[in-house]
Write an enzyme that holds these catalytic residues in place. Structure first.
Site, PDB file in Angstrom:
ATOM      1  CG  LEU A 194     -17.471   2.968   1.823  1.00  0.00           C
ATOM      2  CD1 LEU A 194     -18.548   3.852   2.433  1.00  0.00           C
ATOM      3  CD2 LEU A 194     -17.570   3.008   0.307  1.00  0.00           C
ATOM      4  N   GLY A 247     -12.049   6.876  -0.020  1.00  0.00           N
ATOM      5  CA  GLY A 247     -12.383   6.891   1.398  1.00  0.00           C
ATOM      6  C   GLY A 247     -13.561   7.789   1.700  1.00  0.00           C
ATOM      7  CB  SER A 248     -16.454   8.183   1.076  1.00  0.00           C
ATOM      8  OG  SER A 248     -16.563   6.901   0.477  1.00  0.00           O
ATOM      9  CB  CYS A 249     -19.276   8.290   5.436  1.00  0.00           C
ATOM     10  SG  CYS A 249     -20.746   8.008   6.430  1.00  0.00           S
TER      11      CYS A 249
END
Length: 215
Positions: A94, A182-184
């Site tokens: 993301l 912002g990430s996964c």
């Protein structure tokens, strides 16, 4: 677990928006340009925490994406934590421009939840799911399939929010948390599931069908 219609801006973003709006008003007494910059930041934060409604596919056996973003990889791996053996791992990156609300990939009961402290590497790094701070949520479907989801913190995303408790029931596509900035997000499916996405594919949380559970 109830998932009634929620505000279009996730409540977790309100403190950030309120603080920036207050600062923007105060900054106008210093210089209009400073106030405009802060007001612009407030608008960006509102946009970042947007929480749009999504049409959820209803066909039996489907698995929907737990996050907006882009598929980084699909792998067959060992998953001893919850699935208990071989599993298919789908990892989704993301960016800061994606909606960061997470949604349940399947309908089922939450039977496992765990928070794991860790590093804050950039979310596009292949190893983040193993070394970064993360939160796991394990679901058992009515058919007995075990599906695991992981919210992974990134370089900027250092706050993971997970709402359900063990014993709660989630519908497919139901909101279950968010990751800031912002990430996964990763999901493990039974090894004999059918994965319907490939690396590079764009996915939408609760809407894009990423797989099909075994019959």
């Amino acid at each position: 677990m109830s998932d009634m219609r929620r505000p279009i801006i996730a409540r977790e973003g309100w403190p950030f928006v309120g603080a920036l709006v207050a600062l923007a008003v105060l900054a106008l007494f210093v210089h209009w340009a400073l106030g405009a910059v802060l007001a612009g930041l407030a608008l960006f934060v509102m946009w970042f925490f947007r929480d749009p409604e999504r049409p959820i596919p209803r066909e039996d056996g489907l698995v929907v994406s737990p996050a907006d973003g882009r598929v980084m990889f699909v792998r067959e791996v060992e998953e001893p934590r919850f699935v208990g053996g071989r599993a298919l791992l789908v990892s989704i990156f993301l960016s800061v421009f994606d909606v960061h609300i997470n949604r349940s990939p399947v309908a089922g009961e939450v039977t496992y939840r765990e928070y794991v402290p860790g590093k804050f590497l950039a979310a596009w790094d292949d190893t983040v799911g193993e070394v970064n701070e993360r939160a796991y949520l394990g679901l058992v479907t009515d058919g007995g399939h075990r599906v695991l989801v992981s919210q992974v913190a990134g370089l900027l995303a250092r706050r993971i929010v997970t709402w359900p408790a063990v014993g709660d029931r989630l519908d497919r596509g139901q909101r279950f948390g968010l990751i800031r900035f912002g990430s996964c997000t990763q999901v493990w499916l039974p090894a004999d599931s059918e994965v319907l996405v490939r690396p590079g594919d764009r996915v939408v949380a609760g809407q894009t069908v990423i797989g099909r559970l075994p019959q």
